[in-house]
Design an enzyme around this catalytic site. Structure first.
Site, PDB file in Angstrom:
ATOM      1  N   LYS A  53      44.626  57.914  19.030  1.00 51.53           N
ATOM      2  CA  LYS A  53      45.005  59.329  19.057  1.00 51.53           C
ATOM      3  C   LYS A  53      45.983  59.595  20.195  1.00 51.53           C
ATOM      4  O   LYS A  53      46.962  60.332  20.030  1.00 51.53           O
ATOM      5  CB  LYS A  53      43.745  60.206  19.196  1.00 51.53           C
ATOM      6  N   GLN A  97      35.079  63.383  20.840  1.00 50.72           N
ATOM      7  CA  GLN A  97      34.920  62.211  19.968  1.00 50.72           C
ATOM      8  C   GLN A  97      33.445  62.029  19.610  1.00 50.72           C
ATOM      9  O   GLN A  97      32.574  62.046  20.481  1.00 50.72           O
ATOM     10  CB  GLN A  97      35.477  60.959  20.662  1.00 50.72           C
ATOM     11  N   ASP A 120      39.836  69.537  15.322  1.00 49.67           N
ATOM     12  CA  ASP A 120      39.052  68.728  14.380  1.00 49.67           C
ATOM     13  C   ASP A 120      38.557  69.576  13.204  1.00 49.67           C
ATOM     14  O   ASP A 120      38.156  69.038  12.173  1.00 49.67           O
ATOM     15  CB  ASP A 120      37.806  68.163  15.079  1.00 49.67           C
TER      16      ASP A 120
HETATM   17  N1  GUN Z   1      34.408  60.184  14.935  1.00 49.65           N
HETATM   18  C1  GUN Z   1      34.766  59.626  13.755  1.00 49.65           C
HETATM   19  N2  GUN Z   1      35.712  60.369  13.161  1.00 49.65           N
HETATM   20  C2  GUN Z   1      35.963  61.422  13.974  1.00 49.65           C
HETATM   21  C3  GUN Z   1      36.851  62.525  13.896  1.00 49.65           C
HETATM   22  O1  GUN Z   1      37.613  62.728  12.950  1.00 49.65           O
HETATM   23  N3  GUN Z   1      36.802  63.378  14.943  1.00 49.65           N
HETATM   24  C4  GUN Z   1      35.963  63.201  15.990  1.00 49.65           C
HETATM   25  N4  GUN Z   1      35.966  64.092  16.965  1.00 49.65           N
HETATM   26  N5  GUN Z   1      35.125  62.177  16.085  1.00 49.65           N
HETATM   27  C5  GUN Z   1      35.137  61.300  15.073  1.00 49.65           C
END
Ligand code: GUN
Length: 283
Positions: A53, A97, A120
């Site tokens: 990211k 996350q 998100d």
């Molecule tokens: N963990 C696995 N996929 C995601 C996601 O799309 N966003 C977040 N914040 N955590 C994750």
């Protein structure tokens, strides 16, 4: 193999190029988009995702602030960090996350993210607005799935869509996004009876179960669009989707690969959501 492969790498590059152009326009107006990422603990997969990211942010001209917290961080400490980021005008997007360590209440943490910074799309406000058709941040993975389906040129309206999986992050929002585009949507899950027969009716099949090879060739309707959300690490150390790719590709018209499919689109859509969060500052 008869299916055309939906190239996640090329599509994600196009989406990120779009985001980069929008970032340039924002910077010309004096807004420097910034995404804060909170990573708690040392889950190796999460660390890889967060690095990805941050790399995408750099590529799009978005500032990223990765805040790494110890696995023993208390919920109160995490909520205090979130409060500070919520109040920080220079931070446009906030992402926590997942998964969080077991001693932390995930729902309480997500609810503490201001909806306007929730890139998100996980907060109850954004989930509710997605349900009712209001303006919202749509979760990145299902939003990426929609872009991939649209890239095939097929019209979603009127199609039978089957979503296998009912998570808050993928299955449920994927169903809502397809419904908003006038698909006839069925959501299947672990208690679904006659799963294979239902899947065989799908013009659009979205697999989000988290089990390698769960969708077999006999579950795919000839000519279907198959979107594989699964990212499962096999005993061979390789990544495998939820779909038996070789068998499904014999039947489908379009199919996404793993790796090189939905995962890359998830990251690209996060960039788009972060730009959208920053654009609010120009309203
Ligand atoms: N963990 C696995 N996929 C995601 C996601 O799309 N966003 C977040 N914040 N955590 C994750």
């Amino acid at each position: 193999m008869s299916a055309a492969i939906i190239d996640g790498k090329a599509l994600a590059a196009a989406v990120k190029a779009e985001a980069a152009a929008e970032v340039e326009a924002l910077r010309a107006k004096g807004v420097a988009p910034c995404l804060a990422v909170l990573l708690v603990g040392d889950d190796p997969a999460s660390a890889v995702y967060v690095r990805g990211k941050a790399a995408d942010c750099a590529q799009c001209g978005i500032e990223s602030r990765v805040i790494r917290l110890d696995a023993a961080t208390t919920q109160e400490e995490l909520l205090a960090r979130l409060e500070a980021l919520a109040a920080d005008e220079s931070v446009h997007g906030i992402l926590v996350q997942l998964p969080l360590p077991a001693h932390i209440d995930e729902a309480a943490v997500i609810a503490a993210i201001p909806p306007e910074k929730d890139v998100d799309g996980f907060t109850p406000v954004n989930a509710g607005n997605l349900l009712t058709g209001g303006d919202c941040f749509a979760p990145c993975t299902p939003a990426g799935c929609i872009r991939m389906i649209q890239s095939t040129g097929i019209d979603i309206a009127g199609k039978r869509a089957v979503v296998v999986g009912r998570s808050n992050i993928v299955g449920k929002p994927a169903a809502l996004l397809l419904l908003a585009r006038n698909a006839t949507v069925t959501v299947c899950h672990s208690r679904t009876k006659d799963l294979a027969a239902i899947c065989r009716e799908a013009d659009i099949l979205v697999a989000a179960v988290g089990r390698a090879g769960f969708i077999t060739g006999d579950m795919v309707k000839p000519g279907a669009v198959v979107i594989d959300v699964g990212i499962n690490r096999g005993a061979d150390g390789k990544l495998h989707g939820d779909v038996d790719f070789a068998a499904a590709a014999e039947k489908a018209a379009f199919i996404t690969p793993v790796p090189g499919g939905v995962g890359l689109m998830t990251r690209a859509m996060l960039m788009k959501n972060t730009v959208k969060a920053a654009q609010r500052h120009c309203d």
